[in-house]
Structure formats: structure tokens, C-alpha cells
Design a protein around this motif. Sequence first.
Motif, PDB file in Angstrom:
ATOM      1  N   VAL A 105       0.826  -1.201   0.000  1.00 14.92           N
ATOM      2  CA  VAL A 105       0.000   0.000   0.000  1.00 14.92           C
ATOM      3  C   VAL A 105       0.866   1.258   0.000  1.00 14.92           C
ATOM      4  O   VAL A 105       0.627   2.204  -0.755  1.00 14.92           O
ATOM      5  N   GLY A 106       1.898   1.283   0.857  1.00 10.28           N
ATOM      6  CA  GLY A 106       2.751   2.458   0.932  1.00 10.28           C
ATOM      7  C   GLY A 106       3.475   2.739  -0.365  1.00 10.28           C
ATOM      8  O   GLY A 106       3.599   3.896  -0.789  1.00 10.28           O
ATOM      9  N   GLN A 107       3.981   1.667  -1.014  1.00 10.82           N
ATOM     10  CA  GLN A 107       4.668   1.854  -2.285  1.00 10.82           C
ATOM     11  C   GLN A 107       3.708   2.356  -3.358  1.00 10.82           C
ATOM     12  O   GLN A 107       4.049   3.239  -4.154  1.00 10.82           O
ATOM     13  N   GLN A 108       2.496   1.823  -3.389  1.00 12.15           N
ATOM     14  CA  GLN A 108       1.541   2.265  -4.394  1.00 12.15           C
ATOM     15  C   GLN A 108       1.158   3.728  -4.197  1.00 12.15           C
ATOM     16  O   GLN A 108       0.956   4.460  -5.169  1.00 12.15           O
ATOM     17  N   ARG A 109       1.089   4.171  -2.940  1.00 12.52           N
ATOM     18  CA  ARG A 109       0.821   5.591  -2.674  1.00 12.52           C
ATOM     19  C   ARG A 109       1.890   6.458  -3.332  1.00 12.52           C
ATOM     20  O   ARG A 109       1.588   7.506  -3.908  1.00 12.52           O
ATOM     21  N   LEU A 110       3.157   6.016  -3.246  1.00 11.54           N
ATOM     22  CA  LEU A 110       4.235   6.788  -3.857  1.00 11.54           C
ATOM     23  C   LEU A 110       4.133   6.787  -5.374  1.00 11.54           C
ATOM     24  O   LEU A 110       4.311   7.824  -6.026  1.00 11.54           O
ATOM     25  N   LEU A 111       3.876   5.622  -5.950  1.00  9.56           N
ATOM     26  CA  LEU A 111       3.796   5.541  -7.405  1.00  9.56           C
ATOM     27  C   LEU A 111       2.645   6.381  -7.954  1.00  9.56           C
ATOM     28  O   LEU A 111       2.748   6.966  -9.030  1.00  9.56           O
ATOM     29  N   ASP A 112       1.562   6.456  -7.203  1.00  9.89           N
ATOM     30  CA  ASP A 112       0.405   7.240  -7.641  1.00  9.89           C
ATOM     31  C   ASP A 112       0.693   8.743  -7.657  1.00  9.89           C
ATOM     32  O   ASP A 112      -0.017   9.513  -8.320  1.00  9.89           O
ATOM     33  N   LEU A 113       1.723   9.172  -6.939  1.00  4.78           N
ATOM     34  CA  LEU A 113       2.023  10.606  -6.891  1.00  4.78           C
ATOM     35  C   LEU A 113       2.400  11.168  -8.250  1.00  4.78           C
ATOM     36  O   LEU A 113       2.185  12.356  -8.519  1.00  4.78           O
ATOM     37  N   ALA A 114       2.983  10.326  -9.100  1.00  4.72           N
ATOM     38  CA  ALA A 114       3.428  10.814 -10.410  1.00  4.72           C
ATOM     39  C   ALA A 114       2.274  11.387 -11.229  1.00  4.72           C
ATOM     40  O   ALA A 114       2.487  12.274 -12.073  1.00  4.72           O
ATOM     41  N   ALA A 115       1.053  10.898 -10.970  1.00  2.00           N
ATOM     42  CA  ALA A 115      -0.104  11.417 -11.697  1.00  2.00           C
ATOM     43  C   ALA A 115      -0.394  12.871 -11.331  1.00  2.00           C
ATOM     44  O   ALA A 115      -1.076  13.578 -12.081  1.00  2.00           O
ATOM     45  N   ARG A 116       0.124  13.327 -10.194  1.00  2.00           N
ATOM     46  CA  ARG A 116      -0.094  14.709  -9.765  1.00  2.00           C
ATOM     47  C   ARG A 116       0.950  15.659 -10.331  1.00  2.00           C
ATOM     48  O   ARG A 116       0.836  16.871 -10.178  1.00  2.00           O
ATOM     49  N   GLY A 117       2.005  15.103 -10.944  1.00  2.00           N
ATOM     50  CA  GLY A 117       3.038  15.946 -11.527  1.00  2.00           C
ATOM     51  C   GLY A 117       4.428  15.439 -11.200  1.00  2.00           C
ATOM     52  O   GLY A 117       4.615  14.667 -10.260  1.00  2.00           O
ATOM     53  N   ASP A 118       5.393  15.870 -12.000  1.00  2.00           N
ATOM     54  CA  ASP A 118       6.777  15.442 -11.776  1.00  2.00           C
ATOM     55  C   ASP A 118       7.374  16.056 -10.514  1.00  2.00           C
ATOM     56  O   ASP A 118       8.275  15.471  -9.906  1.00  2.00           O
ATOM     57  N   VAL A 119       6.912  17.252 -10.126  1.00  2.00           N
ATOM     58  CA  VAL A 119       7.442  17.925  -8.946  1.00  2.00           C
ATOM     59  C   VAL A 119       6.273  18.374  -8.073  1.00  2.00           C
ATOM     60  O   VAL A 119       5.396  19.103  -8.535  1.00  2.00           O
ATOM     61  N   LEU A 120       6.264  17.932  -6.827  1.00  2.00           N
ATOM     62  CA  LEU A 120       5.222  18.314  -5.875  1.00  2.00           C
ATOM     63  C   LEU A 120       5.844  19.111  -4.739  1.00  2.00           C
ATOM     64  O   LEU A 120       7.050  19.044  -4.500  1.00  2.00           O
ATOM     65  N   ASP A 121       4.995  19.851  -4.009  1.00  2.00           N
ATOM     66  CA  ASP A 121       5.491  20.790  -3.013  1.00  2.00           C
ATOM     67  C   ASP A 121       6.557  21.672  -3.687  1.00  2.00           C
ATOM     68  O   ASP A 121       6.379  22.091  -4.815  1.00  2.00           O
ATOM     69  N   ASP A 122       7.659  21.920  -3.033  1.00  2.00           N
ATOM     70  CA  ASP A 122       8.693  22.766  -3.634  1.00  2.00           C
ATOM     71  C   ASP A 122       9.627  21.967  -4.537  1.00  2.00           C
ATOM     72  O   ASP A 122      10.006  22.432  -5.613  1.00  2.00           O
ATOM     73  N   ASN A 123      10.007  20.765  -4.109  1.00  2.00           N
ATOM     74  CA  ASN A 123      11.080  20.058  -4.812  1.00  2.00           C
ATOM     75  C   ASN A 123      11.037  18.542  -4.609  1.00  2.00           C
ATOM     76  O   ASN A 123      12.074  17.895  -4.603  1.00  2.00           O
TER      77      ASN A 123
END
Length: 353
Positions: free
Chosen positions: A271-289
Motif C-alpha cells: 500500500v505504501g509503495q503504491q501511494r508513492l507511485l500514484d504521486l506521479a499522476a499529480r506531476g513530476d514535482v510536488l510541493d517545492d522540490n
Amino acid sequence: MSLEFLWYIPNQVTPGHRGEPVVAGHNSLDTLTAHARALETHGWQGALLGTGWGRPDTLTVAASLAARTETFEPLVAIRPGYWRPANFAAAAATLDHLTGGRVRVNIVSGKDDLGAYGDSEGDQADRYARTREFLQLVRKLWTEENVTYRGEHFQVTDSTVQPRIVVRGERRHPTLYFGGASAAAERVAATEADVQLFWGEPLDGVRERIERLRALSDELGREHAPLEFGLRITTFVRDTTEQAWADAEAKVAEMAKSAGAGANPRRRAAVGQQRLLDLAARGDVLDDNLYTAPGRYGGGGAGTTWLVGSAEDVAKSLRKYRDLGITHFVLSDTPYLREIERQGSQLLPLLRD
């Protein structure tokens, strides 16, 4: 509460971990000792030792490195099922005694090649129920005498671990770290762990998880000191912001050429790993960096997302995690030895101001 900064020693038979140069003796005692001594020299408290079937035994590596260092604190990753709780409690207590209280423990419950070392598979609920009992029993064996315990998975009768763990200030026993993002894992962390480790999620995700875990601790009647929180992440630091991004993008381009090579299907199902992989759908860079692109091309675990920038950029981001309640940081980048020195010299002083 003071901040604690650890590094990562991959503990791999196979060379070339996450871009580490392929050299002879990469996992020799001399090489690993050089890393541990560099950590002492450059301001780190210790390092997480990676675990998994097919990798060197973490407790053996921890004992060897502790014997060659003065202050290095091994965060020993271990798996219930590979270890029985009473055997592990005794082994860890012995190492803690011999090192003067330098042992930390990371309990790992994710799937592994269980059949290879004689364990059995089990669904998620069963795995975490066993982990809960493991944590409960190990803590009892470290803090109580003549322990009798009757659980579904583990039992002991009139058990006293020797040597006894020495209480050192507020430290009653080795700190118990734990990871996992599923609902079952979070219930275990909320009641039984000392430190919940998060992967490199954006600030909003970490904030939400901390709030949920604190509420769960109250709801489930946590009996120990308040749960603390840690961040395990890649910190990609260069002298300037521009150089950091140029190097990070070049490294991801190289990863893309062999995308998927070495991917661990068991890890990606977590579950934790999939949460990370899903972040890419929000953009290549999140928050500041927070760079999510590595996860598209085989980056796993702490290598899925990177904090990229100058030391000042990365320190600013880590301070924001601190402000949410993160007090334990397990950082890394490759080449490991070079980055121990660079980040110890450039990054840590900014975080200890």
C-alpha cells in the motif's frame, strides 16, 4: 524534541544499488566500516541496514560495524517470521549490552521470499496480527522478567532475557521503528511502535497520516509513550539548485533507458509503495522540490521520490516535515560514501541550527 539523523547502508550482495558504482568488495567489512566511520565523522547518528532474503543478515552486519566504531548506531531491520521474538529479543539485548546502548530496530512486515527461510504466506490481516504480537512480546522481554505470553502466533513461558537491557535516561530499550501504510499496519503502529516511518510523500499526505495515527493512538488506548514519526527519503543535494536539477534529470533519463529493471513486484504491491507511485499522476514535482519521476522508471521504496536541490533547498523542505512532527530522518543518496560526506558537511548543519 531533538531531531535525529540517520543514513542508509543497503547491505546488498549485488553491487550497483541505486546507481552506486560497481566496484570490487562493495559489501566487504572494510567498505561497510568505511561508511560507518564516515557517518561518525560527518555528524550522522547511524544508519538503517537494509534487509530481505538474499541479503546479508542485518544483526551480524550491525554487530561487526558496531565493533569497529565508537558512536555509530545501527538501525537493524528485521522480519517477524525470519526471527522468533524471544530469539531476537535475546540477540538484540546482547548487542545492546556490548555496544553500550547503540541498537535501534526496524520491524519490517512487507512480503518477502518467505518460503525460502521456512515461513508461510498469510493475508495482510494475519501478517500484521503477527507483527503486533512480535512487538508486544519483544518489548515485554526487554522490560519485564519471568514473562509468560500466550498469543495466537507466539508463546513463551517464564522467559527472562539475559543480559538485561540497561535503562539509559528515557531510553528503556532499543527504539522500535515500524513502517506500513495500510489500515492494518497503522493500527499496529498506533499501539505498538515507538516510531512510524513514512516514505517520501508530499507534506499534505504526511500531515494527514500523522493526524490519523495520533487519533488512532487515542482511540485504541495506546499504553506507551506518544508515537514519534520519521521520514525515509532520498535527498539529492548539489552545490546549486540548477546543478541539482540537471543531475537529477540526467539520472532519471538513465533510469528510463532500463525502466523496470530490478523492480520488486512484492514491494510494488504494498500500500505504501503504491501511494508513492500514484504521486506521479499529480506531476513530476510536488510541493517545492519533491521529484516523483524516479518512481516511473524503477525507483522503489525511498528511491521512488527525491527531494532535489541545494543544501538550503533540501533543508527548507525537511524543516517543513519537522514542523508537521517528523523528528527522525533516514536520508540517503548515491554514491553513498560521497553523499555521507557531502550531506553531512552541507545539509546537517542547516538542520541543526
